[in-house]
Scaffold this motif. Sequence first.
Motif, mmCIF file in Angstrom:
data_model
loop_
_atom_site.group_PDB
_atom_site.id
_atom_site.type_symbol
_atom_site.label_atom_id
_atom_site.label_comp_id
_atom_site.label_asym_id
_atom_site.label_seq_id
_atom_site.Cartn_x
_atom_site.Cartn_y
_atom_site.Cartn_z
ATOM 1 N N LEU A 104 31.617 -11.309 16.528
ATOM 2 C CA LEU A 104 30.675 -11.800 17.536
ATOM 3 C C LEU A 104 29.387 -10.983 17.481
ATOM 4 N N PRO A 105 28.381 -11.312 18.285
ATOM 5 C CA PRO A 105 27.093 -10.616 18.210
ATOM 6 C C PRO A 105 27.211 -9.104 18.358
ATOM 7 N N SER A 106 26.173 -8.420 17.907
ATOM 8 C CA SER A 106 26.183 -6.965 17.817
ATOM 9 C C SER A 106 26.452 -6.285 19.150
ATOM 10 N N ASP A 107 25.949 -6.850 20.270
ATOM 11 C CA ASP A 107 26.157 -6.164 21.542
ATOM 12 C C ASP A 107 27.638 -6.081 21.895
ATOM 13 N N ILE A 108 28.394 -7.137 21.610
ATOM 14 C CA ILE A 108 29.839 -7.120 21.872
ATOM 15 C C ILE A 108 30.557 -6.246 20.842
ATOM 16 N N ASP A 109 30.199 -6.400 19.582
ATOM 17 C CA ASP A 109 30.822 -5.605 18.521
ATOM 18 C C ASP A 109 30.603 -4.109 18.762
ATOM 19 N N LYS A 110 29.386 -3.721 19.087
ATOM 20 C CA LYS A 110 29.079 -2.302 19.291
ATOM 21 C C LYS A 110 29.741 -1.760 20.558
ATOM 22 N N THR A 111 29.829 -2.588 21.588
ATOM 23 C CA THR A 111 30.536 -2.160 22.800
ATOM 24 C C THR A 111 32.006 -1.915 22.497
ATOM 25 N N ASN A 112 32.583 -2.799 21.702
ATOM 26 C CA ASN A 112 33.990 -2.645 21.318
ATOM 27 C C ASN A 112 34.195 -1.366 20.518
ATOM 28 N N PHE A 113 33.291 -1.115 19.558
ATOM 29 C CA PHE A 113 33.417 0.099 18.755
ATOM 30 C C PHE A 113 33.179 1.356 19.594
ATOM 31 N N ALA A 114 32.243 1.284 20.530
ATOM 32 C CA ALA A 114 31.934 2.467 21.341
ATOM 33 C C ALA A 114 33.162 2.960 22.080
ATOM 34 N N PHE A 115 34.037 2.016 22.470
ATOM 35 C CA PHE A 115 35.269 2.482 23.100
ATOM 36 C C PHE A 115 36.340 2.812 22.067
ATOM 37 N N TYR A 116 36.754 1.816 21.275
ATOM 38 C CA TYR A 116 37.902 2.024 20.382
ATOM 39 C C TYR A 116 37.583 2.996 19.252
ATOM 40 N N GLY A 117 36.350 2.987 18.773
ATOM 41 C CA GLY A 117 35.997 3.907 17.700
ATOM 42 C C GLY A 117 35.631 5.287 18.198
ATOM 43 N N THR A 118 34.753 5.361 19.194
ATOM 44 C CA THR A 118 34.214 6.652 19.624
ATOM 45 C C THR A 118 35.010 7.274 20.771
ATOM 46 N N ALA A 119 35.106 6.588 21.908
ATOM 47 C CA ALA A 119 35.769 7.179 23.069
ATOM 48 C C ALA A 119 37.252 7.434 22.808
ATOM 49 N N LEU A 120 37.922 6.509 22.141
ATOM 50 C CA LEU A 120 39.361 6.637 21.925
ATOM 51 C C LEU A 120 39.693 7.492 20.713
ATOM 52 N N SER A 121 38.946 7.322 19.609
ATOM 53 C CA SER A 121 39.296 7.984 18.353
ATOM 54 C C SER A 121 38.320 9.068 17.927
ATOM 55 N N GLY A 122 37.169 9.174 18.594
ATOM 56 C CA GLY A 122 36.229 10.245 18.283
ATOM 57 C C GLY A 122 35.314 9.972 17.112
ATOM 58 N N THR A 123 35.257 8.734 16.615
ATOM 59 C CA THR A 123 34.430 8.412 15.456
ATOM 60 C C THR A 123 32.983 8.189 15.897
ATOM 61 N N PRO A 124 32.033 8.983 15.380
ATOM 62 C CA PRO A 124 30.646 8.863 15.862
ATOM 63 C C PRO A 124 29.958 7.567 15.470
ATOM 64 N N GLU A 125 30.214 7.092 14.248
ATOM 65 C CA GLU A 125 29.470 5.942 13.751
ATOM 66 C C GLU A 125 30.417 4.855 13.261
ATOM 67 N N GLN A 126 30.000 3.617 13.472
ATOM 68 C CA GLN A 126 30.764 2.499 12.947
ATOM 69 C C GLN A 126 30.563 2.408 11.438
ATOM 70 N N GLN A 127 31.583 1.929 10.739
ATOM 71 C CA GLN A 127 31.440 1.726 9.298
ATOM 72 C C GLN A 127 30.326 0.721 9.029
ATOM 73 N N VAL A 128 29.678 0.904 7.899
ATOM 74 C CA VAL A 128 28.635 -0.046 7.511
ATOM 75 C C VAL A 128 29.262 -1.439 7.385
ATOM 76 N N ARG A 129 28.434 -2.434 7.503
ATOM 77 C CA ARG A 129 28.959 -3.799 7.615
ATOM 78 C C ARG A 129 29.729 -4.231 6.371
ATOM 79 N N TRP A 130 29.304 -3.814 5.193
ATOM 80 C CA TRP A 130 30.012 -4.296 4.007
ATOM 81 C C TRP A 130 31.460 -3.804 3.990
ATOM 82 N N LYS A 131 31.701 -2.585 4.492
ATOM 83 C CA LYS A 131 33.085 -2.099 4.529
ATOM 84 C C LYS A 131 33.920 -2.943 5.487
ATOM 85 N N ARG A 132 33.336 -3.262 6.630
ATOM 86 C CA ARG A 132 34.059 -4.100 7.581
ATOM 87 C C ARG A 132 34.267 -5.501 7.023
ATOM 88 N N GLY A 133 33.280 -5.968 6.265
ATOM 89 C CA GLY A 133 33.416 -7.282 5.645
ATOM 90 C C GLY A 133 34.514 -7.320 4.600
#
Length: 692
Positions: A336-365
Amino acid sequence: MRKPVLVALLLASTMSGVVVAQSTRKTGTVANAAAGPVAPASAGGPQIGAFGFDMAGRDLSVAPGTDFYDHADGAWFNATQIPADRSSYGMFHVLQDLSLTRTRGILEDAARTPGDKVGDFYSSFMDEAAVNARGLEPVKPWLAAIAAAPDRDALLLEMATLQRQGVGGMIGMGVGQDDKDPETYVASFQQGGLGLPDRDFYLKQDAPIVAVRIAYLAYLTKMLTLSGVDSDRAGPRAAAVMAFETDIARAHWDSIRNRDADQTYNKWTAADFATKAPGMPWARYMTALGIAGRPYYLVAQPSAVSGEAKLFAAASLPVLRDYATLKLLRAYAPYLPSDIDKTNFAFYGTALSGTPEQQVRWKRGVSATSGALGEAIGQVYVQKYFPPDAKAAADQLVGNVIAAMGERLRDLEWMAPETKVKAQAKLAAFTPKIGYPKKWRDYSALVVTRGDLVGNVARANAFEYDRGLRKLGSPLDRGEWFMTPMTINAYANPTMNEIVFPAAILQPPFFDPKADPAINYGGIGAVIGHEISHHFDDQGRKYDLTGKLTDWWTPQDVARFKTFTDALVKQYDAYEPLAGQHIQGGLTLGENIADLAGLTVALDAYHKSLGRQPAPVIGGLTGDQRFYYGWAQVWRIKYRDPALRQALLSDPHSPGHYRALTTRNLDPWYAAFGVKPGQAMYLAPEARVRIW
């Protein structure tokens, strides 16, 4: 769909991005490798160091008997920085990055040809501008259906429809083998419905866990706002969903109880659901799920399923609507659009797992496309990166370790003779699957449309869901794989009596045909032994040579085995990776047994491979020293604290540091490194756990 009873070397597959409906109960998994990218194989020698081990990664200021992990891996650990897009980093992740890069090349080649399903799916993911431009439009029909549901029962049927699209339900459902009739496929139900990884995240009062809950509530609030809820109403509505999920968590079984294959096997008829779990319209729900009319079903956690049905009946319709909306947005956030995707990552990636940055899009693709069309990609991957000679060498090594396990079983003193005969028969019936499937999955019925990312994901999930449903009433497919060839992992499946090693893990530091055999036996050899032994661990031992869950050990065998496993639980309970947070020896027991057995039988196999000749000394190291270094090298890993905390609560694997320390139970390790009483890792002979 139901996850098969698998035991993986690592916790989860690293290449699946789409929320596929087909599942597999797993147990067992591997982990980690070198500090940097693995170089292409040279013509002359091994890829790592002079003989397959990174000597510079040792910290020689630490004696092996003080801390073997720090001794073998300390310099690597101190020099390694966790990449910003990772919550942990080690040998597994090095190979994951290599696999992602290789797979990216395959996908980009495919994308040059419009109409190629693999290329069209990947292109759809990579067109971020188009995804943002469409906004929530692709999921609005689902959101509208949730909002329009006139009552709880109607809403549950909408949620059942969404399960086919990959949106998890309040109660999990899947199709897999019947553990007590493994030639038969059965639909089963499991506890589910949580947005946090485990019940403990809702119930524990430790300050870091409380902080996660605070962040989770803020995340739910923002996601509701992004779905169109007024900001002043989103907070209270999110709090109501959080309270509902907390009640679900209280009904859940804990992770240790969930490991028990006997307790999680419960047969219910369709009529049983109405009497044992009242509160849900089970007959219509099963029809909507596509599983009505079966002679029986399996229920993994009866009291949890009953509790969740009761909570469903008591919840208000508005809370259930918000709950369903949030589950939908969470499942589809990456598409879905970046605002939803980034909000999701901000919790599951950063707040929950401590990951500062989301993977670049090609890796996710790459991950998303691999999750949808994994075997179509894997077929090309194998042709490019897994030559026949690599498979032949791996096949031979597997055979050697299986033979070593057979000799261990033959010579066991604590197992009754009649049980040993059955154990040997089970081992002889093993099916090793190496590299890739013999028959590739057919994706011809899957519709992929370039530019329709959400539609592609939904159709891929439905394709897998329907593939699972077609198993019901069909003959068992013993050729099925539950990991793609690009996956850096391995697994044991007790209901198939098989061990499975995808092509991508059969690389350095785990396996390098040009490396010293001691390194290979300490790496992939011990991993092979690990997976073999899962068929004889505290849960795998309950399955016979046909894959049937049955009691084939004598009561005396079970009692003697329990004295060993109780000691191993106590040993791991004492480890404290984070202040105040210990390893759960009961949760990690199966993996710890497998690590101990894997090392034991792999060393035997290594010695046998020498043809009774002494091992050469290389780099000043004996063969046994190199073997144990090979083991320590694959467990090089570094965690961010939030990721480590999450693993300690919910991961059935011990952290890599403590997997390397398995060696302290093995007598030959003491001889190899001269470990003496008084050193921190020293265990008196009677305190060492020796099972196999």
